[in-house]
Design an enzyme around this catalytic site. Structure first.
Site, PDB file in Angstrom:
ATOM      1  N   HIS A 154       0.820  -1.228   0.000  1.00 24.29           N
ATOM      2  CA  HIS A 154       0.000   0.000   0.000  1.00 24.29           C
ATOM      3  C   HIS A 154       0.848   1.270   0.000  1.00 24.29           C
ATOM      4  O   HIS A 154       0.301   2.367  -0.158  1.00 24.29           O
ATOM      5  CB  HIS A 154      -0.936   0.023   1.218  1.00 24.29           C
ATOM      6  N   ASP A 190      -2.252 -10.685  -2.178  1.00 28.92           N
ATOM      7  CA  ASP A 190      -2.826 -10.252  -0.904  1.00 28.92           C
ATOM      8  C   ASP A 190      -4.324  -9.993  -1.121  1.00 28.92           C
ATOM      9  O   ASP A 190      -4.758  -9.714  -2.238  1.00 28.92           O
ATOM     10  CB  ASP A 190      -2.109  -8.967  -0.455  1.00 28.92           C
ATOM     11  N   HIS A 192      -5.994  -7.438  -0.317  1.00 29.30           N
ATOM     12  CA  HIS A 192      -6.217  -6.053  -0.722  1.00 29.30           C
ATOM     13  C   HIS A 192      -5.424  -5.705  -1.984  1.00 29.30           C
ATOM     14  O   HIS A 192      -4.336  -6.239  -2.209  1.00 29.30           O
ATOM     15  CB  HIS A 192      -5.780  -5.106   0.405  1.00 29.30           C
ATOM     16  N   ASP A 279      -4.150 -12.900   4.137  1.00 31.62           N
ATOM     17  CA  ASP A 279      -5.431 -12.358   4.611  1.00 31.62           C
ATOM     18  C   ASP A 279      -6.592 -12.782   3.704  1.00 31.62           C
ATOM     19  O   ASP A 279      -7.730 -12.367   3.918  1.00 31.62           O
ATOM     20  CB  ASP A 279      -5.389 -10.831   4.802  1.00 31.62           C
TER      21      ASP A 279
HETATM   22  N1  Q9C Z   1     -10.410  -0.535   9.143  1.00 30.10           N
HETATM   23  C1  Q9C Z   1      -2.291  -5.241   4.259  1.00 30.10           C
HETATM   24  O1  Q9C Z   1      -2.900  -6.299   4.238  1.00 30.10           O
HETATM   25  N2  Q9C Z   1      -7.726  -1.237   7.023  1.00 30.10           N
HETATM   26  N3  Q9C Z   1      -2.879  -4.106   4.665  1.00 30.10           N
HETATM   27  C2  Q9C Z   1      -8.848  -1.891   6.405  1.00 30.10           C
HETATM   28  C3  Q9C Z   1     -10.232  -1.749   8.444  1.00 30.10           C
HETATM   29  C4  Q9C Z   1      -6.511  -1.272   6.274  1.00 30.10           C
HETATM   30  C5  Q9C Z   1      -4.264  -4.075   5.058  1.00 30.10           C
HETATM   31  C6  Q9C Z   1     -10.166  -1.480   6.968  1.00 30.10           C
HETATM   32  C7  Q9C Z   1      -6.160  -2.647   5.798  1.00 30.10           C
HETATM   33  C8  Q9C Z   1      -4.758  -2.679   5.249  1.00 30.10           C
HETATM   34  C9  Q9C Z   1      -0.849  -5.190   3.933  1.00 30.10           C
HETATM   35 ZN    ZN Z   2      -4.004  -7.178   2.816  1.00 29.55          ZN
END
Ligand code: Q9C
Ligand code: ZN
Length: 334
Positions: A154, A190, A192, A279
């Site tokens: 990210h 991943d 996301h 995840d």
């Molecule tokens: N409040 C990675 O897996 N928040 N980052 C999501 C929950 C951010 C995940 C919503 C999630 C980032 C590297």
């Molecule tokens: Zn992620």
């Protein structure tokens, strides 16, 4: 397969994150590493090769900011970890701003990625871990695993976000380019979308970015990762986004990954970087896919069958007890 990890990566330990309107415990914990190391049987300390390969990806002003932010925050009289609250979403331009809140907003894409006194050191060593794995593969290893933490995908050239500060997949890919690999592909699996990686290589034709992820219509990071994002300029067609719905299981994920691998095969890379997040597991506390521990073995075997020299970097995965087993399953499948 050689594995790399530096104990200094454990020092980054924010206490809390802004989540759904309140503060909750930070999901990206040092305990994630303990789970993985126990399951894979340890890792080697990377060498310290300095910051040249980090500077090849990230703006110098951003790196200066990451190092300076904790003291600026403390000098402003603030308790706890540094967190931004105002962001330059229009007329983003160079301004000579010095207040910590302005700098935080200028160098972040969300308010869920705190900066602590130890963040720079941990992120620096996460980068060294990615570089050590890259050096191993460029030197002839078939594959290597970088237990990166904090994760990276990210983070853009000049911003943090999504628990990420330095983009370790981009650092690995750029280091491979600079070591003589003419064409490098990144496969991001991943849960996301890897907005930072996409942004860094958006207008470049020498690094292909393909991602399988939760549809940004329903999931973070919302503003990136839609199927119509294909890159621009020299990078036109060198970005491929494959969004999937909540509840996705192995069959649909494997099909999408096969689509990504076919596109990467057409690009004909000299080296592959895999941004691997666990995840996507069925029990992950912040995600909504339904992969099982055994599924990671299948997905990794499909990637290995392509035959490219491969650097695997760790991204997300927040179900602590299962995380190590999921990573071990992936590495065994590879
Ligand atoms: N409040 C990675 O897996 N928040 N980052 C999501 C929950 C951010 C995940 C919503 C999630 C980032 C590297
Ligand atoms: Zn992620």
């Amino acid at each position: 397969m050689r594995r790399f990890f530096a104990p200094a990566q454990l020092t980054h330990a924010p206490t809390r994150e802004l989540h759904n309107g309140g503060f909750t415990a930070y999901a990206e914990t040092p305990e994630r590493v303990a789970s993985i190391l126990a399951a894979i049987g340890g890792a080697s300390q990377p060498a310290d090769e300095g910051d040249a390969a980090i500077r090849a990806v990230h703006d110098a002003s951003y790196l200066d900011f990451l190092r300076a932010a904790p003291a600026l925050w403390r000098d402003a009289g603030r308790p706890g970890d540094a967190i931004p609250y105002a962001f330059p979403i229009v007329r983003r331009r160079a301004l000579d701003l010095t207040r910590v809140d302005a700098l935080l907003g200028r160098h972040a894409m969300d308010a869920t990625t705190p900066i602590t006194a130890d963040t720079w050191t941990a992120a620096y060593w996460s980068g060294q871990t990615a570089l050590a794995a890259t050096r191993a593969v460029v030197s002839g290893d078939r594959a290597a695993f970088a237990l990166c933490r904090p994760p990276g995908h990210h983070a853009g050239a000049d911003y943090c976000g999504g628990y990420c500060h330095l983009n370790v997949a981009a650092i690995a890919a750029q280091a491979a380019r600079d070591a003589g690999c003419a064409r490098v592909a990144i496969l991001d699996i991943d849960y996301h979308h890897g907005n930072g990686t996409q942004d860094i290589f958006w207008d470049r034709g020498d690094v292909f970015y393909a991602s399988v992820h939760a549809d940004p219509a329903t999931d973070y990071p919302f503003f990136w990762g839609h199927a119509d994002e294909r890159g621009e300029g020299a990078g036109a067609g060198a970005t491929l986004n494959l969004p999937l719905p909540h509840g996705t299981r192995l069959d649909a994920f494997r099909t999408a990954q096969a689509t990504a691998l076919s596109a990467i095969a057409a690009f004909a890379p000299d080296l592959l970087v895999v941004s691997f997040g666990a995840d996507t597991w069925e029990g992950d506390p912040i995600s909504h896919f339904a992969l099982t521990t055994a599924d990671y073995r299948v997905l990794a075997a499909d990637i290995a069958a392509c035959g490219w020299p491969t650097v695997i970097v760790m991204e997300g995965g927040y179900a602590i007890d299962a995380l190590g087993h999921n990573v071990a399953s992936f590495l065994a499948g590879f």
